[in-house]
Design an enzyme around this catalytic site. Structure first.
Site, PDB file in Angstrom:
ATOM      1  N   CYS A 218      -8.330   7.711  -2.552  1.00  0.00           N
ATOM      2  CA  CYS A 218      -8.800   7.420  -1.196  1.00  0.00           C
ATOM      3  C   CYS A 218      -9.093   8.717  -0.420  1.00  0.00           C
ATOM      4  O   CYS A 218     -10.047   9.406  -0.730  1.00  0.00           O
ATOM      5  CB  CYS A 218      -7.796   6.527  -0.470  1.00  0.00           C
ATOM      6  SG  CYS A 218      -8.494   5.692   0.969  1.00  0.00           S
TER       7      CYS A 218
ATOM      8  N   HIS B 266      -7.825   1.816  -4.392  1.00  0.00           N
ATOM      9  CA  HIS B 266      -6.379   1.964  -4.592  1.00  0.00           C
ATOM     10  C   HIS B 266      -5.935   1.319  -5.904  1.00  0.00           C
ATOM     11  O   HIS B 266      -5.661   0.116  -5.943  1.00  0.00           O
ATOM     12  CB  HIS B 266      -5.611   1.347  -3.421  1.00  0.00           C
ATOM     13  CG  HIS B 266      -5.683   2.148  -2.171  1.00  0.00           C
ATOM     14  ND1 HIS B 266      -4.794   3.162  -1.884  1.00  0.00           N
ATOM     15  CD2 HIS B 266      -6.563   2.121  -1.147  1.00  0.00           C
ATOM     16  CE1 HIS B 266      -5.114   3.712  -0.728  1.00  0.00           C
ATOM     17  NE2 HIS B 266      -6.178   3.094  -0.258  1.00  0.00           N
TER      18      HIS B 266
ATOM     19  N   GLU C  47      -3.170   1.469  -7.270  1.00  0.00           N
ATOM     20  CA  GLU C  47      -1.755   1.075  -7.200  1.00  0.00           C
ATOM     21  C   GLU C  47      -1.557  -0.225  -6.421  1.00  0.00           C
ATOM     22  O   GLU C  47      -0.430  -0.725  -6.336  1.00  0.00           O
ATOM     23  CB  GLU C  47      -0.941   2.187  -6.530  1.00  0.00           C
ATOM     24  CG  GLU C  47      -0.954   2.200  -5.009  1.00  0.00           C
ATOM     25  CD  GLU C  47      -2.285   2.581  -4.383  1.00  0.00           C
ATOM     26  OE1 GLU C  47      -2.466   2.341  -3.175  1.00  0.00           O
ATOM     27  OE2 GLU C  47      -3.145   3.128  -5.100  1.00  0.00           O
TER      28      GLU C  47
END
Length: 438
Positions: free
Chosen positions: A295, A379, A381
């Site tokens: 990001c 993202h 994760e």
């Protein structure tokens, strides 16, 4: 108890509703997110610093507040807008209502407005500043009264328009070096919810020893620009030890930790304003230490390599953004939260676009073939697919163990996106119709 409340946009539009959470007046950048769940992660994501967040999904709060799902220690949104919030949440992990949670964090909420109409405004006009007015404080009364007076409203709009998100990264970064809990504990906790590592072929790695084999004995510095907690967890689940360092750290201080790799975290604000951090990243690149950016970290790495960034009209925020991996042609569903993007045509020599957003064609990932570094805008994760792109953390481990891992990376498939595809289709259809008519 809900108060009288409204949202005043910088363009003069007013959305009347009811207040929940804290009361008062707040100015921020109004944005929207399309996630159908994950509101806990949204509220605690440091990347939302300075922003008034609108949830497009109509019901929020149905599973209440759950602290183990926090992405940081506190709520970071500046204001919160929902169509309706659930006052009777139901979940075995529930710790209370979001109304109570917002009050405890002094965050103002607005409900009862047409969030679809607001979202359309932000899509068409682009993100803009706004003010939430809620309750019956003296300040709220003055601002409500100003809306009924032409001169008063003009003055109020000038205040709204003048707001800027400042010192974003410094405001959300940790303020001390931290050592996280051990990998085994994190893996065990994650396995309870089947959030174990997933290989690129989609198979889960349920055995901790197998998942951690290549990462054991390796140390990673997590350079915290507003890092989400799950980034740490994903690193730990690969057997890596994680040292978290604040945004004010220098390249020399980071290298003094003798890391095997450096993770550049997510974070808020305009990436180009972080001039000092960008210069320190350049120094890290010169050291040859493997780097993975997510990001904001993706944007800062690109800027350090000479690329450019620009602000998107309304950004990408939600858990349903399709991205195409150009090495294989496979499309993944990703979770995103950003208002800026790396400009496609600004990539320097040695930078190869690895992911593209299939909606609008913006850059979603870069691999650097001339230095051991790579990054993604989304993202991996955030469990949106739910675990589709988690394999990128394994790619980081591979890069740590083999710095030439991406040296021969190529984008083997075509970059295609819906906007240009349909624009081309419409153009061809019109040309064919004109030919037939002629």
């Amino acid at each position: 108890m809900e108060n009288r409340a409204c949202l005043v946009l910088a363009n003069g539009q007013v959305f009347e509703g009811k207040g929940f959470g804290a009361s008062g007046c707040i100015v921020g950048e109004a944005v929207f997110t399309t996630g159908m769940n994950g509101y806990i992660e949204t509220l605690t994501d440091p990347s939302y610093f300075g922003q008034i967040v609108t949830q497009t999904f109509p019901l929020v709060g149905n599973y209440g507040k759950i602290s183990p799902d926090f992405e940081s220690a506190r709520i970071h949104v500046r204001g919160y807008i929902v169509r309706s919030w659930c006052d009777e949440p139901s979940n075995f992990r529930c710790e209370g209502q979001i109304d109570e949670w917002l009050k405890s964090q002094n965050v103002i909420g607005l409900c009862g407005i047409d969030t679809r109409a607001l979202t359309k405004v932000l899509r068409e006009a682009g993100v803009m500043n706004g003010m939430i007015i809620s309750g019956d404080s003296d300040e709220a009364k003055r601002n409500f009264a100003a809306l009924d007076d032409a001169d008063g409203k003009a003055t109020l709009l000038e205040t709204i328009k003048s707001y800027r998100i400042e010192h974003a990264v410094e405001s959300v970064s940790c303020d001390a070096v931290g050592i996280e809990k051990d990998s085994a504990t994190v893996f065990e906790e994650s396995a309870k919810y089947r959030a174990v590592p997933v290989r690129a072929d989609g198979t889960k790695v349920n055995d901790a020893e197998d998942a951690m084999r290549d990462g054991r004995g390796k140390k990673v510095v997590l350079w915290d620009f507003g890092a989400k907690a799950n980034i740490r967890r994903e690193l730990l689940k690969r057997g890596l030890s994680v040292v978290t360092m604040p945004c004010s750290s220098t390249a020399a201080q980071i290298l003094a930790e003798n890391p095997d790799g450096v993770m550049l975290s997510n974070g808020p604000g305009d990436p180009s304003e972080n001039v000092g951090i960008i210069e320190e990243i350049r120094k890290l690149l010169g050291s040859g230490v493997p780097i993975f950016g997510i990001c904001l970290g993706h944007q800062l790495l690109a800027l350090a390599k000479g690329a450019k960034t620009s602000k998107l009209k309304y950004g990408h925020r939600g858990a349903n953004q399709p991205v195409k991996y150009l090495a294989t042609g496979r499309v993944y569903i990703s979770s995103q939260n950003h208002g800026y993007a790396v400009e496609n045509d600004s990539l320097p020599s040695g930078a190869v676009m690895s992911f593209v957003n299939t909606n609008d064609g913006t850059c979603e990932g870069i691999v650097y073939t001339d230095t051991p570094a790579f990054s993604v805008q989304f993202h991996p994760e955030a469990s949106s697919g739910p675990l589709d792109t988690g394999f990128l953390f394994d790619e980081f481990v591979r890069l740590i163990n083999d710095r030439s891992h991406f040296a021969s990376f190529t984008a083997a498939t075509e970059r295609i996106d819906a906007i240009s595809y349909f624009a081309g289709t419409i153009k061809r259809t019109k040309e064919e119709q004109n030919t037939i008519a002629g």
